[in-house]
Design an enzyme around this catalytic site. Structure first.
Site, short mmCIF file in Angstrom:
data_model
loop_
_atom_site.label_atom_id
_atom_site.label_comp_id
_atom_site.label_asym_id
_atom_site.label_seq_id
_atom_site.Cartn_x
_atom_site.Cartn_y
_atom_site.Cartn_z
N HIS A 101 0.83 -1.20 0.00
CA HIS A 101 0.00 0.00 0.00
C HIS A 101 0.86 1.25 0.00
O HIS A 101 2.03 1.24 0.38
CB HIS A 101 -0.96 0.02 1.19
CG HIS A 101 -0.29 0.10 2.54
ND1 HIS A 101 0.03 1.29 3.13
CD2 HIS A 101 0.11 -0.86 3.39
CE1 HIS A 101 0.60 1.06 4.30
NE2 HIS A 101 0.66 -0.24 4.48
N GLY A 102 0.24 2.35 -0.48
CA GLY A 102 0.91 3.64 -0.53
C GLY A 102 0.06 4.68 0.16
O GLY A 102 -0.77 4.38 1.00
N GLY A 105 -3.73 4.45 -1.78
CA GLY A 105 -4.42 3.21 -2.09
C GLY A 105 -3.64 1.96 -1.73
O GLY A 105 -2.50 2.02 -1.27
N TYR A 106 -4.30 0.83 -1.96
CA TYR A 106 -3.73 -0.48 -1.67
C TYR A 106 -3.68 -1.30 -2.96
O TYR A 106 -4.53 -1.13 -3.83
CB TYR A 106 -4.60 -1.21 -0.65
CG TYR A 106 -4.59 -0.57 0.73
CD1 TYR A 106 -3.85 -1.13 1.76
CD2 TYR A 106 -5.32 0.59 0.98
CE1 TYR A 106 -3.84 -0.56 3.03
CE2 TYR A 106 -5.31 1.17 2.25
CZ TYR A 106 -4.57 0.60 3.27
OH TYR A 106 -4.54 1.17 4.50
N LYS A 122 -4.69 -2.03 -8.21
CA LYS A 122 -4.41 -0.89 -7.34
C LYS A 122 -5.73 -0.20 -7.05
O LYS A 122 -6.37 0.33 -7.95
CB LYS A 122 -3.43 0.07 -8.03
CG LYS A 122 -2.97 1.23 -7.16
CD LYS A 122 -1.92 2.05 -7.90
CE LYS A 122 -1.40 3.19 -7.06
NZ LYS A 122 -0.36 3.98 -7.78
N ASP A 219 10.60 8.73 -10.37
CA ASP A 219 10.74 7.98 -9.11
C ASP A 219 11.40 6.63 -9.38
O ASP A 219 10.94 5.59 -8.92
CB ASP A 219 9.38 7.79 -8.45
CG ASP A 219 9.51 7.41 -6.97
OD1 ASP A 219 10.56 7.68 -6.38
OD2 ASP A 219 8.54 6.86 -6.41
#
Length: 431
Positions: A101-102, A105-106, A122, A219
């Protein structure tokens, strides 16, 4: 009247007449005064009434504004948005175990009900998309995945769906693990420069493809690269394009995004472009060859100073045993001036990284894997701590923090600069 009575008592003669006379005079004076002030009082009462009404109206307006503000907070932008995606996720997929997860969201394993295929989903919560920019970020990520689908080293995009509460991004499931975990799992500990070169070549292919489409990943880090499966020759796949963005020729990004270890000097100077992806791959290559970070400090500010001022160390063990070609490749990627840095396409032609190139097949010093293992443990511990901290904050507190962040972020670029923080400290010191 008190004064009149005192005078009467002192004089002592014709007291009744004097009293009556004084009473009549006082009554006349009072009547006269009353008649004279009646219109003024009436006028004052009207003014007071109007002022009271005005105050009431102001209070009502304030209450209305507060209600409107509370109403807008109660319904985040994501909740009010129709993304235009299919609305039948529940009919088409079954969600399984959590993968990770971030912030928003998961990611889950899911099963396609039509054919039984396993996919990655996602799931992004609409309630957490407070501002319009969060909605645009999701739309952009879907657009980018669609553009890059078909490339062998990018996670494949299958579909985007939504319902009242979530947006679902359905993608290829990669079960081969993260990049560094895969290297550390080698049973015979036989890890060579060639192994590293194969991995780096695939990352450069992703960067070159992104740049061809006018995209910057922004990233690039080991955690965002997964292997398709556990097979020996499985391809490496780039994931997580949440910070990626399109850039026009001649334009530069002015916001600071990405992970501290891999951020390029020009990103910190707010003048970045596609070249920043190549720098990040240079940092990853350095780690793959020696197991340590080229720029490190205990704090992010310290890391940023290292990135801006210092050069990577090629004297410390195991660098003396690494090939000259490998050192040359890393040096040409970690050039602080982005104009002098190799592009992704040029880097793919370097003798060390190209297929059948000069990368050595002799096992790298055992200390590299030991260093890498420590680096991974430290990174995981940091991630765990941040997630634990995030899990203690409820949605209301998170929204409040977001409001405070937005208030400090004067130029609205998504990052708080040192100058903006100084202004806050200065303001607080004057309270």
């Amino acid at each position: 009247m008190g004064v009149c009575f005192s005078t009467i008592k002192v004089s002592g003669s014709n007291s009744n007449n004097n009293v009556n006379h004084n009473r009549k005079e006082a009554t006349k004076q009072q009547t006269k005064t009353t008649k004279a002030t009646a219109p003024t009082r009436k006028k004052q009462e009207v003014v007071d009434h109007q002022q009271n009404n005005k105050n009431v109206n102001n209070e009502e307006e304030k209450k209305l504004k507060v209600k409107e503000k509370q109403g807008s907070k109660a319904i985040p932008c994501g909740k009010r948005t129709d993304f235009g995606y299919d609305k039948d996720f529940g009919m088409r997929y079954t969600i399984g175990k959590l993968l990770g997860h971030g912030q928003f969201g998961y990611t889950y394993v899911a099963t396609d009900k039509a054919n039984g295929d396993r996919v990655a989903v996602k799931r992004i919560e609409k309630n957490k998309m407070i501002l319009p920019i969060a909605v645009e970020d999701v739309k952009r990520e879907v657009k980018i995945l669609r553009e890059l689908t078909g490339h062998e080293n990018v996670v494949q995009f299958y579909n985007a769906l939504e319902d009242d509460s979530y947006v679902y991004i359905v993608m290829e499931l990669c079960e081969g693990g993260e990049l560094l975990d895969r290297i550390l799992s080698k049973k015979d500990s036989r890890y060579t420069e060639k192994d590293a070169a194969v991995v780096v070549r695939q990352m450069l292919k992703v960067a070159a493809q992104c740049h061809l489409h006018g995209l910057v990943h922004r990233d690039m880090k080991p955690e965002n690269f997964l292997f398709k499966s556990t097979k020996e020759d499985t391809p490496l796949k780039a994931t997580d394009f949440g910070l990626s963005d399109f850039i026009k020729p001649g334009r530069k990004f002015q916001d600071i995004v990405g992970s501290a270890y891999y951020v390029a000097p020009e990103v910190l100077k707010r003048k970045s472009g596609p070249e920043s992806d190549v720098w990040s791959i240079g940092v990853i290559t350095y780690i793959l060859l020696c197991g340590r970070r080229p720029f490190w400090d205990k704090t992010e500010d310290g890391i940023f100073k290292e990135v801006l001022k210092n050069k990577p160390d090629f004297r410390r063990k195991p660098w003396p045993t690494i090939s000259t070609s490998a050192r040359d490749f890393v040096n040409k990627l970690l050039v602080k001036d982005p104009r002098a840095r190799l592009t992704a396409a040029q880097a793919l032609s370097h003798p060390w990284v190209r297929e059948g190139g000069s990368a050595s097949e002799i096992p790298i010093d055992i200390s590299v894997l030991s260093n890498m293992r420590q680096f991974v443990k430290y990174s995981r511990l940091k991630q765990f701590a941040l997630r634990a901290l995030a899990s203690t904050i409820n949605e209301e507190e998170l929204a409040d923090l977001k409001d405070q962040f937005d208030a400090i972020d004067v130029d609205k670029n998504g990052a708080i600069s040192l100058e903006e923080m100084r202004q806050v400290v200065f303001s607080l010191s004057n309270l």
